[in-house]
Design an enzyme around this catalytic site. Structure first.
Site, PDB file in Angstrom:
ATOM      1  N   TYR A  48       9.278 -24.531  25.414  1.00  0.00           N
ATOM      2  CA  TYR A  48       8.086 -24.065  26.116  1.00  0.00           C
ATOM      3  C   TYR A  48       6.850 -24.138  25.224  1.00  0.00           C
ATOM      4  O   TYR A  48       5.725 -24.158  25.725  1.00  0.00           O
ATOM      5  CB  TYR A  48       8.242 -22.617  26.586  1.00  0.00           C
ATOM      6  CG  TYR A  48       9.372 -22.362  27.563  1.00  0.00           C
ATOM      7  CD1 TYR A  48      10.066 -23.403  28.179  1.00  0.00           C
ATOM      8  CD2 TYR A  48       9.737 -21.060  27.880  1.00  0.00           C
ATOM      9  CE1 TYR A  48      11.100 -23.154  29.055  1.00  0.00           C
ATOM     10  CE2 TYR A  48      10.775 -20.798  28.770  1.00  0.00           C
ATOM     11  CZ  TYR A  48      11.460 -21.848  29.346  1.00  0.00           C
ATOM     12  OH  TYR A  48      12.484 -21.592  30.215  1.00  0.00           O
ATOM     13  N   HIS A 110      19.970 -24.666  25.917  1.00  0.00           N
ATOM     14  CA  HIS A 110      19.117 -24.867  27.095  1.00  0.00           C
ATOM     15  C   HIS A 110      19.679 -25.881  28.092  1.00  0.00           C
ATOM     16  O   HIS A 110      19.486 -25.752  29.310  1.00  0.00           O
ATOM     17  CB  HIS A 110      17.724 -25.315  26.625  1.00  0.00           C
ATOM     18  CG  HIS A 110      16.627 -24.934  27.559  1.00  0.00           C
ATOM     19  ND1 HIS A 110      15.323 -24.753  27.146  1.00  0.00           N
ATOM     20  CD2 HIS A 110      16.604 -24.702  28.886  1.00  0.00           C
ATOM     21  CE1 HIS A 110      14.570 -24.431  28.173  1.00  0.00           C
ATOM     22  NE2 HIS A 110      15.321 -24.401  29.247  1.00  0.00           N
TER      23      HIS A 110
END
Length: 288
Positions: A48, A110
């Site tokens: 992010y 992830h």
């Protein structure tokens, strides 16, 4: 705030605040306001690009006495670029340093690609030293989750997957319950796709309780025993999203929501060849 107990005995808030796609210049303030509104679960990821700003918002809230570090449950994740034993070890340390923290409450792989088994070894080691309180995976389909549980001495505590009214994942939840891996929902509102916020069924259910569509969706996830992440930069919406513990959906409401299930992602299939090719090309381009 309701809590969930994970398979290693760690408890976590059932409703959290996610920072995916929040602009960098707004992230620290958004995290601070979320904590001020009552959120204790904060979710970010290395990919992010806003771990630093997330840490700044946390630091401000602690320094002003809104919360103690022990009252927070902070999550980050490693992307496929860091999915190896050595890189995972480095990435964990980098996340801690970047966020200004001595430990993370939850750390996830992830995506189910790269050397996930090597990465897991580093995560298990970091958990044993107290740098990570809980560890898990994200975007693993049930079959992959079952394989991962079977081939590792330490099973994941969490699998963070897409769950929303259009992609309800009921069968997946059953498999996760069988293997004692907690389901955590990203994109519970499907980012408003398929006109979620104006859906007549959800709106009518909300009208019965004086609640919004978003509150109905989050309450539905709470009653399913799923951890959910909600995202917004507006303090009034933060307050709205967390005000879901004063009503309960009926079985009839739940059946009406079940009928909305399209059984497909509102975004993309993480296992689709074109998507995997995109992941691999991104990893190779970064390495070169």
């Amino acid at each position: 705030m309701q809590t969930i107990t994970l398979n290693n005995g760690v408890t976590m808030p059932q409703l959290g605040f996610g920072v995916y796609q929040i602009p960098l210049e707004e992230t620290a303030e958004a995290v601070y306001q979320a904590i001020k509104a009552g959120y204790r679960l904060i979710d970010t990821a290395s990919i992010y690009g806003n771990e630093k700003e997330t840490g700044e918002g946390i630091k401000r809230a602690i320094s002003e006495g809104l919360v103690t570090r022990e009252e927070l449950f902070v999550t980050s994740k490693l992307f496929i670029l860091q999915a190896s034993e050595d890189k995972a070890k480095e990435t964990i340390e980098h996340s801690l340093e970047t966020m200004g923290l001595t430990y993370l409450d939850l750390y996830l792989i992830h995506q189910p690609y790269g050397d996930i088994y090597g990465a897991w070894r580093s995560m298990v080691a970091a958990q044993k030293t107290g740098k990570l309180r809980a560890i898990g995976v994200s975007n693993f389909k049930s079959a992959k989750m079952i394989e991962f549980v079977g081939l590792n001495e330490v099973k994941p505590q969490i699998n963070q997957i897409e769950v929303n009214p259009w992609n309800q994942r009921a069968e997946d939840q059953e498999w996760h319950e069988k293997y004692d891996v907690q389901v955590e929902a990203w994109a519970p509102f499907a980012e408003g796709r398929h006109d979620l916020f104006t859906n007549p069924t959800l709106a009518e259910i909300g009208k019965q309780y004086g609640k919004t569509v978003g509150q109905v969706v989050l309450r539905w996830l709470m009653q399913r025993g799923i951890v959910a992440l909600a995202k917004t930069v507006r303090p009034e919406r933060m307050a709205e999203n967390i005000a879901i513990f004063d009503f309960e959906l009926s079985q009839e409401d739940i059946e009406k929501i079940a009928a909305l299930d399209k059984k497909e992602s509102a975004f993309f299939d993480h296992d689709a060849p074109k998507q995997v090719e995109w992941f691999m090309n991104r990893m190779l381009d970064t390495e070169n």
